[in-house]
Scaffold this motif. Structure first.
Motif, PDB file in Angstrom:
ATOM      1  N   PRO A  69      57.543  32.107 -36.567  1.00  0.00           N
ATOM      2  CA  PRO A  69      56.439  33.203 -36.927  1.00  0.00           C
ATOM      3  C   PRO A  69      56.291  33.882 -36.034  1.00  0.00           C
ATOM      4  N   SER A  70      55.755  35.005 -35.939  1.00  0.00           N
ATOM      5  CA  SER A  70      55.049  36.486 -35.126  1.00  0.00           C
ATOM      6  C   SER A  70      53.923  35.671 -34.647  1.00  0.00           C
ATOM      7  N   GLY A  71      52.990  35.578 -35.737  1.00  0.00           N
ATOM      8  CA  GLY A  71      52.278  35.279 -34.793  1.00  0.00           C
ATOM      9  C   GLY A  71      51.445  33.996 -34.442  1.00  0.00           C
ATOM     10  N   VAL A  72      50.012  33.494 -33.283  1.00  0.00           N
ATOM     11  CA  VAL A  72      50.004  31.742 -32.984  1.00  0.00           C
ATOM     12  C   VAL A  72      49.166  31.611 -33.474  1.00  0.00           C
ATOM     13  N   ILE A  73      50.206  30.096 -33.958  1.00  0.00           N
ATOM     14  CA  ILE A  73      49.365  29.116 -34.687  1.00  0.00           C
ATOM     15  C   ILE A  73      48.714  27.727 -34.082  1.00  0.00           C
ATOM     16  N   SER A  74      47.887  28.067 -34.637  1.00  0.00           N
ATOM     17  CA  SER A  74      46.639  26.428 -33.855  1.00  0.00           C
ATOM     18  C   SER A  74      47.298  25.510 -34.516  1.00  0.00           C
ATOM     19  N   TYR A  75      46.745  24.112 -34.248  1.00  0.00           N
ATOM     20  CA  TYR A  75      47.120  22.934 -34.392  1.00  0.00           C
ATOM     21  C   TYR A  75      46.243  22.018 -34.033  1.00  0.00           C
ATOM     22  N   SER A  76      45.668  21.424 -35.394  1.00  0.00           N
ATOM     23  CA  SER A  76      45.221  20.198 -35.260  1.00  0.00           C
ATOM     24  C   SER A  76      45.074  18.721 -35.710  1.00  0.00           C
ATOM     25  N   ASN A 287      52.194  25.345 -27.746  1.00  0.00           N
ATOM     26  CA  ASN A 287      52.550  27.011 -27.145  1.00  0.00           C
ATOM     27  C   ASN A 287      54.097  27.424 -27.962  1.00  0.00           C
ATOM     28  N   GLY A 288      54.683  27.645 -28.827  1.00  0.00           N
ATOM     29  CA  GLY A 288      55.866  27.708 -29.668  1.00  0.00           C
ATOM     30  C   GLY A 288      56.673  27.833 -29.151  1.00  0.00           C
ATOM     31  N   VAL A 303      47.355  24.920 -38.691  1.00  0.00           N
ATOM     32  CA  VAL A 303      48.493  24.021 -39.590  1.00  0.00           C
ATOM     33  C   VAL A 303      47.454  22.646 -39.590  1.00  0.00           C
ATOM     34  N   THR A 304      47.347  21.325 -39.599  1.00  0.00           N
ATOM     35  CA  THR A 304      47.236  20.493 -39.643  1.00  0.00           C
ATOM     36  C   THR A 304      48.196  19.366 -39.208  1.00  0.00           C
ATOM     37  N   ILE A 305      48.736  18.730 -38.749  1.00  0.00           N
ATOM     38  CA  ILE A 305      50.012  17.655 -38.596  1.00  0.00           C
ATOM     39  C   ILE A 305      49.151  16.686 -38.720  1.00  0.00           C
ATOM     40  N   ASP A 330      52.788  18.884 -41.190  1.00  0.00           N
ATOM     41  CA  ASP A 330      51.927  19.100 -42.452  1.00  0.00           C
ATOM     42  C   ASP A 330      51.980  18.037 -43.763  1.00  0.00           C
ATOM     43  N   GLU A 331      53.120  17.911 -43.813  1.00  0.00           N
ATOM     44  CA  GLU A 331      53.863  17.474 -44.895  1.00  0.00           C
ATOM     45  C   GLU A 331      53.036  18.531 -46.069  1.00  0.00           C
TER      46      GLU A 331
END
Length: 347
Positions: A69-76, A287-288, A303-305, A330-331
């Motif tokens: 993925p080229s963009g930054v993904i935030s995770y919860s 941090n990727g 993404v919600t883990i 994230d199922e």
């Protein structure tokens, strides 16, 4: 001199005292065992130090067709417990022996290719790699390694889209039977099957949800668990031992892709290595610094883990070691792997 009555009395008294002593000893033994078990549960002994017998390990290989993925993904985090899992202090790393050249390996490879349906003379494309082309249907190509007998069979379906006009997927049982017959007929080992469904969309096969809507079906044969821990593939949708089946009844157009990339695991030859905590692994995901195994298209911004578990990653291209990873999912289609061996021991 004691009378018979006195003797009998003394005998009964001695027996009673003996029984009491035995009962007391048994009770003391049970109490000691319970106390020892409770102590070890409250204050468990430290695990033995990691052996690190293989020295520094290569970073796990996980080649797939997925673009990072080229963009930054935030995770919860929304796991069942609401927390990250507890990690062991050390984990096993298993040796994966790789075969070397042997006398008659070319003839053995040629015999396997003939069984797959490629009897013609191959073209050498690498030091041990050969390519066969089906003279009766040039859309079929077989790439095979002379040493390992690992192979990839492909059919250029983009040049023959008419094969999707026939709908012949009657049941999951028939699909699995076709896949097992292919590998079983070659005398090759395989594991438990899982199915993935695909539909044709603008010249590409994209995932779909059911057999009835499928234009192709992928069957992956998963390795058995190692040390009671599941083994995952670099590509969850297409394992290292798998076939992609078309609906065509023509056997030469039936298999769109067949992959057999199998490396033996020596379960008796392992070393232990210290592993990172789940919190450190989660930070690396944020941090990727991760292996992306499955990412929806377009790539999500958040993404919600919901599921996290330990697994062993079956490496591709082949490596000499089977290493543990922490799987984040994230199922809903997002899956990422974080190698958990301490970075001090990864090259």
């Amino acid at each position: 001199m004691a009378t018979l009555t006195e003797t009998a009395y003394l005998t009964r008294k001695s027996v009673n005292i003996g029984v009491i002593i035995v009962v007391i000893l048994i009770a003391l033994k049970i109490t000691f065992s319970l106390a020892t078990g409770l102590w070890q549960k409250i204050f468990p002994p430290p695990p033995p130090p990691a052996t690190v017998a293989f020295g520094k390990l290569p970073y796990p290989a996980a080649q797939n067709n997925l673009a990072t993925p080229s963009g930054v993904i935030s995770y919860s985090l929304e796991t069942a417990t609401g927390a990250l899992p507890e990690m062991p202090k050390n984990m096993k790393v298993f040796f994966m022996p790789r075969p070397g050249p042997s006398f008659g390996s070319f003839d053995k490879m040629k015999a396997l290719a003939t069984k797959i349906g490629f009897p013609d003379i191959p073209q050498k494309v690498g030091s041990t790699a050969w390519r066969f082309t089906d003279s009766t249907n040039p859309l079929r190509i077989l790439d095979i390694d002379e040493v390992s007998d690992n192979f990839r069979l492909t059919y250029n379906y983009l040049s023959d889209l008419s094969l999707f006009n026939q709908k012949s997927f009657s049941s999951q049982v028939d699909v699995i039977s076709s896949a097992t017959s292919f590998f079983g007929g070659l005398g090759l080992s395989f594991g438990q099957p899982t199915l993935t469904y695909f539909k044709l969309d603008a010249g590409s096969l994209v995932p779909t949800t059911s057999l009835s809507s499928s234009d192709a079906v992928g069957v992956t044969f998963n390795r058995d668990a190692v040390d009671k821990i599941p083994v995952v593939s670099p590509d969850p949708k297409q394992g290292l031992v798998s076939v992609l089946l078309s609906p065509s009844s023509d056997q030469k157009r039936k298999i769109l892709e067949g992959r057999y990339f199998f490396t033996t695991i020596d379960l008796e030859n392992f070393a232990t290595y210290p592993v990172i905590s789940a919190a450190v692994a989660f930070d690396q995901l944020k941090n990727g610094n991760t292996i992306y195994a499955s990412v929806p298209i377009p790539a999500p911004k958040s993404v919600t883990i919901r599921k996290i578990y330990l697994a062993y990653l079956d490496p591709y291209p082949p490596q000499s070691y089977l290493q543990p990873v922490l799987v984040f999912s994230d199922e809903k289609g997002f899956i990422a792997y974080i190698p958990v061996v301490s970075r001090d021991y990864l090259e």
